[in-house]
Design an enzyme around this catalytic site. Structure first.
Site, PDB file in Angstrom:
ATOM      1  CB  SER A  55      -0.862  -0.010   1.270  1.00 53.77           C
ATOM      2  OG  SER A  55      -1.529   1.229   1.425  1.00 53.77           O
ATOM      3  CE1 TYR A  99      -4.066  -2.707   4.892  1.00 52.09           C
ATOM      4  CE2 TYR A  99      -3.724  -0.339   4.661  1.00 52.09           C
ATOM      5  CZ  TYR A  99      -3.893  -1.598   4.088  1.00 52.09           C
ATOM      6  OH  TYR A  99      -3.876  -1.735   2.723  1.00 52.09           O
TER       7      TYR A  99
END
Ligand SMILES: NC(=O)c1ccc[n+]([C@@H]2O[C@H](COP(=O)([O-])OP(=O)(O)OC[C@H]3O[C@@H](n4cnc5c(N)ncnc54)[C@H](OP(=O)(O)O)[C@@H]3O)[C@@H](O)[C@H]2O)c1
Length: 250
Positions: free
Chosen positions: A137, A150
């Site tokens: 990400s 996360y």
């Protein structure tokens, strides 16, 4: 006959990536928990090209034993590309986060990805034309306050895969390891991360990509010789070399 494995292909980026690879004439092994979604995807792929082989495998990658079972069940196939795309988020501050969800997230995003990456490069390091693509990400390169766990899980994905790419390069291996680092992409991801039903991207996000656009970036990364494909702050997609510093010679 060669295959592309895509974990997390029942929705979002994985689903669209499967369609994009099918359009390239690739046989596919599609993996997720939701069988009905995988069957729908298989029908769509066969509408695009009825000559393609599409293998469906259900696996819950939050159970790390199932990562080993998945890999062992694929021993009979020749795997040209392995894409570890399955992942989930937990959009809350650390003190408020649901620990059960965080544990699940760490097992999918980190443990299963590590197991599957290791087994794949162990078997295919010297096979010409093979690739491992791990989906990280943009938050694997900048810490997102409010989604720290996360973000940290994706730092792991990025650091692990960049380091692996370096090890493979040093050994003169034929396989390539790469990282796709998307920014906000319209999928089921945010609904599940923040536990809402139908997040309205148009209303709340000044910029984002569609899953189809992200699948296009995946294909660009696949075609390139670069290690990282990352969406920047302007929402432009950049292909580039590794980002983290590397310590060699230990
Ligand atoms: N969307 C974004 O804004 C964004 C941004 C940056 C990075 N990413 C990353 O992109 C990847 C794909 O996410 P997405 O945006 O396409 O989200 P998505 O639509 O929620 O898709 C996630 C996929 O992962 C699978 N998955 C989740 N838990 C699983 C488990 N326990 N076992 C097996 N498969 C599991 C899901 O399948 P089942 O539920 O059927 O198992 C689904 O196919 C993720 O790694 C995510 O972290 C997304």
């Amino acid at each position: 006959m060669k295959y592309t494995v895509i974990t997390g292909s029942s929705s979002g980026i994985g689903y669209e990536t499967a369609l994009a690879f099918a359009a390239r004439g690739k046989n596919l092994i599609i993996v997720a928990r939701r069988l009905d979604k995988l069957e729908e995807l298989k029908s769509k792929i066969q509408e695009i090209n009825s000559d393609l082989n599409v293998v469906i495998l259900t696996s819950d990658l939050s159970v790390t034993d199932q990562a080993y079972t998945l890999y062992n069940n694929l021993k009979e196939y020749q795997i040209e590309t392995w894409i570890n795309n399955a992942g989930l988020g937990e959009g809350s501050f650390v003190a408020d986060q649901k620990l059960e969800k965080v544990e699940t997230m760490l097992r999918v995003n980190i443990e299963s990805l590590t197991i599957l990456s290791t087994l794949y490069v162990r078997d295919y390091a010297d096979v010409e034309g093979t690739q491992l693509i791990n989906v990280s990400s943009a938050l694997g390169y900048v810490i997102a306050v409010g989604s720290v766990a996360y973000s940290a899980s994706k730092y792991y994905v990025s650091a692990f895969t960049e380091g692996l790419a370096k090890e493979l390069e040093q050994k003169g291996a034929k396989i390539k390891a790469k990282i796709l680092a998307p920014a906000i992409t319209e999928t089921e991801f945010l609904n599940k991360s923040i536990d809402v039903k139908d997040f309205d991207y148009k209303a709340h996000m000044p910029k984002y990509h569609t899953a189809k656009q992200m699948a296009g970036f995946m294909v660009e990364l696949y075609d390139s010789n670069e290690v990282v494909g990352i969406v920047d702050q302007n929402y432009d997609f950049n292909l580039r070399g590794p980002i983290y510093p590397i310590l060699e010679g230990l």
